[in-house]
Design a protein around this motif. Structure first.
Motif, PDB file in Angstrom:
ATOM      1  N   MET A 176       0.827  -1.205   0.000  1.00  0.00           N
ATOM      2  CA  MET A 176       0.000   0.000   0.000  1.00  0.00           C
ATOM      3  C   MET A 176       0.865   1.260   0.000  1.00  0.00           C
ATOM      4  O   MET A 176       0.459   2.298  -0.536  1.00  0.00           O
ATOM      5  CB  MET A 176      -0.937  -0.002   1.204  1.00  0.00           C
ATOM      6  N   ASP A 177       2.063   1.178   0.581  1.00  0.00           N
ATOM      7  CA  ASP A 177       2.980   2.322   0.525  1.00  0.00           C
ATOM      8  C   ASP A 177       3.357   2.651  -0.920  1.00  0.00           C
ATOM      9  O   ASP A 177       3.509   3.827  -1.279  1.00  0.00           O
ATOM     10  CB  ASP A 177       4.241   2.036   1.341  1.00  0.00           C
ATOM     11  N   HIS A 178       3.524   1.615  -1.745  1.00  0.00           N
ATOM     12  CA  HIS A 178       3.809   1.864  -3.164  1.00  0.00           C
ATOM     13  C   HIS A 178       2.624   2.575  -3.824  1.00  0.00           C
ATOM     14  O   HIS A 178       2.809   3.507  -4.617  1.00  0.00           O
ATOM     15  CB  HIS A 178       4.095   0.552  -3.891  1.00  0.00           C
ATOM     16  N   LEU A 179       1.414   2.140  -3.495  1.00  0.00           N
ATOM     17  CA  LEU A 179       0.233   2.806  -4.051  1.00  0.00           C
ATOM     18  C   LEU A 179       0.160   4.263  -3.604  1.00  0.00           C
ATOM     19  O   LEU A 179      -0.206   5.144  -4.387  1.00  0.00           O
ATOM     20  CB  LEU A 179      -1.039   2.073  -3.617  1.00  0.00           C
ATOM     21  N   SER A 180       0.504   4.509  -2.349  1.00  0.00           N
ATOM     22  CA  SER A 180       0.507   5.891  -1.854  1.00  0.00           C
ATOM     23  C   SER A 180       1.524   6.735  -2.617  1.00  0.00           C
ATOM     24  O   SER A 180       1.274   7.915  -2.905  1.00  0.00           O
ATOM     25  CB  SER A 180       0.821   5.914  -0.355  1.00  0.00           C
ATOM     26  N   ALA A 181       2.655   6.130  -2.957  1.00  0.00           N
ATOM     27  CA  ALA A 181       3.659   6.855  -3.743  1.00  0.00           C
ATOM     28  C   ALA A 181       3.119   7.193  -5.128  1.00  0.00           C
ATOM     29  O   ALA A 181       3.318   8.312  -5.632  1.00  0.00           O
ATOM     30  CB  ALA A 181       4.933   6.027  -3.854  1.00  0.00           C
ATOM     31  N   PHE A 182       2.424   6.245  -5.757  1.00  0.00           N
ATOM     32  CA  PHE A 182       1.825   6.525  -7.068  1.00  0.00           C
ATOM     33  C   PHE A 182       0.782   7.643  -6.957  1.00  0.00           C
ATOM     34  O   PHE A 182       0.663   8.484  -7.852  1.00  0.00           O
ATOM     35  CB  PHE A 182       1.180   5.262  -7.638  1.00  0.00           C
ATOM     36  N   GLN A 183       0.028   7.642  -5.859  1.00  0.00           N
ATOM     37  CA  GLN A 183      -0.960   8.702  -5.661  1.00  0.00           C
ATOM     38  C   GLN A 183      -0.277  10.060  -5.517  1.00  0.00           C
ATOM     39  O   GLN A 183      -0.722  11.058  -6.102  1.00  0.00           O
ATOM     40  CB  GLN A 183      -1.804   8.406  -4.421  1.00  0.00           C
ATOM     41  N   ARG A 184       0.807  10.115  -4.747  1.00  0.00           N
ATOM     42  CA  ARG A 184       1.522  11.385  -4.581  1.00  0.00           C
ATOM     43  C   ARG A 184       2.063  11.882  -5.919  1.00  0.00           C
ATOM     44  O   ARG A 184       2.021  13.086  -6.212  1.00  0.00           O
ATOM     45  CB  ARG A 184       2.662  11.219  -3.570  1.00  0.00           C
ATOM     46  N   PRO A 236      -5.655   9.326 -11.654  1.00  0.00           N
ATOM     47  CA  PRO A 236      -4.394   8.801 -11.120  1.00  0.00           C
ATOM     48  C   PRO A 236      -4.132   7.343 -11.459  1.00  0.00           C
ATOM     49  O   PRO A 236      -2.991   6.893 -11.395  1.00  0.00           O
ATOM     50  CB  PRO A 236      -4.551   8.978  -9.598  1.00  0.00           C
ATOM     51  N   GLY A 237      -5.194   6.581 -11.763  1.00  0.00           N
ATOM     52  CA  GLY A 237      -5.007   5.177 -12.121  1.00  0.00           C
ATOM     53  C   GLY A 237      -4.452   4.344 -10.981  1.00  0.00           C
ATOM     54  O   GLY A 237      -3.562   3.516 -11.190  1.00  0.00           O
ATOM     55  N   ILE A 238      -4.987   4.501  -9.782  1.00  0.00           N
ATOM     56  CA  ILE A 238      -4.439   3.765  -8.640  1.00  0.00           C
ATOM     57  C   ILE A 238      -4.906   2.309  -8.647  1.00  0.00           C
ATOM     58  O   ILE A 238      -4.124   1.403  -8.349  1.00  0.00           O
ATOM     59  CB  ILE A 238      -4.802   4.467  -7.321  1.00  0.00           C
ATOM     60  N   ASN A 239      -6.153   2.063  -9.004  1.00  0.00           N
ATOM     61  CA  ASN A 239      -6.555   0.669  -9.204  1.00  0.00           C
ATOM     62  C   ASN A 239      -6.102   0.185 -10.576  1.00  0.00           C
ATOM     63  O   ASN A 239      -5.571  -0.917 -10.712  1.00  0.00           O
ATOM     64  CB  ASN A 239      -8.073   0.514  -9.048  1.00  0.00           C
ATOM     65  N   CYS A 265     -11.686   9.765 -10.053  1.00  0.00           N
ATOM     66  CA  CYS A 265     -11.802   9.250  -8.682  1.00  0.00           C
ATOM     67  C   CYS A 265     -11.075   7.923  -8.477  1.00  0.00           C
ATOM     68  O   CYS A 265     -11.169   7.332  -7.392  1.00  0.00           O
ATOM     69  CB  CYS A 265     -13.266   9.110  -8.287  1.00  0.00           C
ATOM     70  N   ASP A 266     -10.336   7.441  -9.488  1.00  0.00           N
ATOM     71  CA  ASP A 266      -9.542   6.221  -9.289  1.00  0.00           C
ATOM     72  C   ASP A 266      -8.290   6.576  -8.499  1.00  0.00           C
ATOM     73  O   ASP A 266      -7.174   6.594  -9.010  1.00  0.00           O
ATOM     74  CB  ASP A 266      -9.183   5.578 -10.628  1.00  0.00           C
ATOM     75  N   SER A 267      -8.507   6.844  -7.221  1.00  0.00           N
ATOM     76  CA  SER A 267      -7.459   7.297  -6.314  1.00  0.00           C
ATOM     77  C   SER A 267      -7.192   6.219  -5.271  1.00  0.00           C
ATOM     78  O   SER A 267      -7.739   5.119  -5.331  1.00  0.00           O
ATOM     79  CB  SER A 267      -7.901   8.595  -5.624  1.00  0.00           C
ATOM     80  N   ILE A 268      -6.371   6.536  -4.290  1.00  0.00           N
ATOM     81  CA  ILE A 268      -6.039   5.575  -3.242  1.00  0.00           C
ATOM     82  C   ILE A 268      -7.284   5.179  -2.459  1.00  0.00           C
ATOM     83  O   ILE A 268      -7.377   4.066  -1.936  1.00  0.00           O
ATOM     84  CB  ILE A 268      -4.954   6.161  -2.306  1.00  0.00           C
TER      85      ILE A 268
END
Length: 599
Positions: A103-111, A346-349, A534-537
């Motif tokens: 999930m930390d990697h996903l948070s980095a992609f979101q940032r 953001p394409g988080i999913n 809205c494809d966010s974390i």
């Protein structure tokens, strides 16, 4: 008069506001409800399933699959989440998965997305920073051999707003173009070609959803020389574009299907690098009105279409691959996910989840290999992050084409045994979806089918043993496994669902397996934020995401422990491949590749 004018303005504003607010409420309600359900499930724990029996059949998937006997399966340790990095007594790859780190990697992609116009689409700074994050994370946490390759893509930009005008029995109507899709009647489809239809061109409505040659050949009147009008659904948008071109359409108009409130407005999509037609995406009301008029033989229906474009310079896009330093390079397991988002969000999913899962698998495996208690694999593992999936599977397709021409051992297509693909693993209204080998396209090389069916069955076995529901999903090549499968490489993977609607039967089945109220929401999309801002974390279902990554870890470890993976995957043998083409030149940098000066 001023009072009447103000009332009119207020009424007009409310008419615009209500549908927008309505869609927002629906999306918020779906995501919020699913988030609450997930939290309840996590808090309850995973040991309170009703009954002690394991369902071995799925009522929502009546298709039979090959039986994988216990003798063919490496013994499974129940996958439980680790919360620290302390070594386990008998470590396995599934038990080494740490969802917090992933999930930390996903948070980095979101940032990264938040800092770069809220997306990570190819050729943007957000995309380039995503590649930097992946390579830097691999360098800091593994001793794998990391390589980056680049390939060019073509791009266009609108020179002016496109124009769409309809004529129905001589009555004309001009439609609204806007980058704000909530108020637009239509929008531009990326990689559309130019158009200047100053005279009205007739419309041919494509039956069904335009996913088969029969749909197009049954259009009345025939589509040749006319504008094809086709509804969204079932197959990839690029497939519709290919069929339109094959049937000599003058242009293609795709419209939303109106199945749910969030499938009404136009949608930002692309038709891929190979598209040769002018293309627009219409809202459901506009598309349906044109379809109704065009199908009425008593009306004369046509459209004017103007799309002015500016050619942009070729843009470089990157693939990243990381190889384990041990294992037979002529027997390689390829694990892939795409690293880019769509421009809309953001394409988080889609597909930060797959990219983060791939990173988590690579790092966990690297750490296990550094211990004395975890044996090295007989086979090399290659983790890859493909570029430009969202505009036509370009990164994986480029990689496969390069491998077909390669002569270096370990880089040839014949050195690849299997491709496992992970795309969208954390959908909020999720299913535990398994690519179904039995739904492969008819032109899939036959020697790839037995192994692909075994992968389907092996994933299914893991979910059954974990007392989790499972569903088959389509295996038609719509994600990055497609180019591998087309060349006869066994493939498989997982998918938690995209823009399809969860039906009541699936919801009830998941309730039965997970507990009452845990089956999600029937009638809602698996991912209500698919290809949206809205494809966010906040769009990630952490419970589903964790289980999918554990399943991926199980699959890799099980395959890597097979004594003879070639025989297991290809019981009927593999075709002999020869690489007679001259070897591809290797470039030291992107500047050299594109002949650009060093700065």
């Amino acid at each position: 008069m001023e009072s009447s004018t103000n009332e009119y303005k207020m009424l007009k504003f409310m008419k615009m506001l209500v549908p927008v607010v309505g869609v927002g409420i629906v999306l918020t309600t779906v995501v919020f409800a699913l988030s609450i359900a997930t939290l309840v499930k996590v808090n309850k724990g995973f040991n309170d399933f009703q009954g002690n029996t394991i369902e071995t059949t799925n009522p929502t998937n009546p298709t039979t699959v090959p039986v994988i006997t216990p003798a063919t399966i490496i013994p499974i340790t129940t996958a439980t989440t680790t919360t620290t990095d302390q070594p386990l007594p008998n470590p396995t790859l599934p038990t080494s998965i740490n969802i917090t780190n992933i999930m930390d990697h996903l948070s980095a992609f979101q940032r990264i997305a938040t800092a770069n116009n809220r997306n990570r689409a190819v050729t943007t700074t957000g995309y380039n920073q995503t590649l930097d994050y992946i390579t830097n994370t691999l360098a800091a946490n593994t001793n794998f051999n990391v390589t980056k390759t680049f390939f060019p893509i073509r791009q266009f930009a609108l020179a002016s707003d496109p124009i769409l005008i309809s004529s129905i029995n001589g009555v004309t109507k001009t439609y609204t173009f806007s980058k704000d899709l909530s108020v637009a009647d239509f929008t531009y489809i990326e990689l559309s070609t130019r158009a200047n239809f100053m005279a009205f061109v007739g419309i041919s409505v494509i039956p069904n959803v335009g996913c088969s040659n029969d749909d197009w050949s049954n259009a009345n009147p025939p589509v040749a020389g006319r504008v094809a009008l086709v509804k969204r659904g079932v197959c990839a948008f690029s497939d519709k574009g290919v069929l339109a071109a094959q049937n000599n359409a003058a242009a293609i108009l795709i419209y939303n299907d109106g199945v749910t409130p969030d499938r009404v407005q136009p949608m930002a999509i692309n038709l891929g690098q190979e598209n040769v037609l002018p293309a627009l995406f219409l809202s459901f009301p506009v598309g349906q009105a044109l379809a109704d008029a065009a199908q009425d033989s008593s009306t004369n229906t046509g459209v004017q279409l103007v799309i002015n474009l500016v050619d942009l310079p070729l843009s470089p896009v990157g693939n990243i691959c990381a190889d384990t330093p041990t294992g037979d390079a002529t027997q390689t397991i390829v694990i892939g996910s795409h690293s880019d988002s769509v421009p809309a969000g953001p394409g988080i999913n889609d597909n930060g989840s797959g990219s983060a899962a791939n990173l988590g698998l690579a790092i966990a495996l690297a750490k296990l290999f550094q211990t004395s208690t975890y044996p090295k694999y007989k086979y090399r593992v290659r983790f890859c992050w493909w570029g430009a999936e969202e505009i036509g599977l370009l990164g994986s397709d480029y990689h496969v084409k390069q491998a077909k021409n390669a002569t270096d051992v370990g880089e040839r297509l014949q050195d690849y045994l299997i491709n496992l693909n992970y795309d969208m693993l954390g959908s909020p209204n999720y299913i535990f979806g398994i690519y179904d080998g039995q739904t492969a396209n008819n032109d899939t090389p036959s020697h790839a089918l037995p192994g692909s069916n075994k992968i389907t069955a092996l994933f299914r076995d893991w979910f059954i043993r974990q007392k989790l529901p499972w569903n088959h999903t389509d295996f038609s090549g719509r994600s990055d496994y497609g180019p591998f499968l087309f060349e006869g490489i066994v493939a498989g993977g997982l998918f938690t669902g995209g823009d399809e609607v969860k039906n009541q039967q699936t919801r009830d089945y998941m309730d039965q397996m997970l507990g009452q109220g845990m089956g999600g929401i029937a009638g809602a999309l698996y991912d209500p934020c698919y290809h949206m801002a809205c494809d966010s974390i906040q769009n990630i279902n952490v419970f589903a995401f964790e289980k999918m990554v554990q399943a991926a870890a199980f699959m890799l470890e099980n395959l890597a422990r097979q004594d003879d993976l070639i025989q297991w995957l290809y019981p009927n043998g593999r075709p002999t491949r020869s690489n007679n083409e001259s070897p591809q030149r290797k470039y030291d940098s992107i500047n050299e590749y594109f002949g650009m000066p060093y700065l």
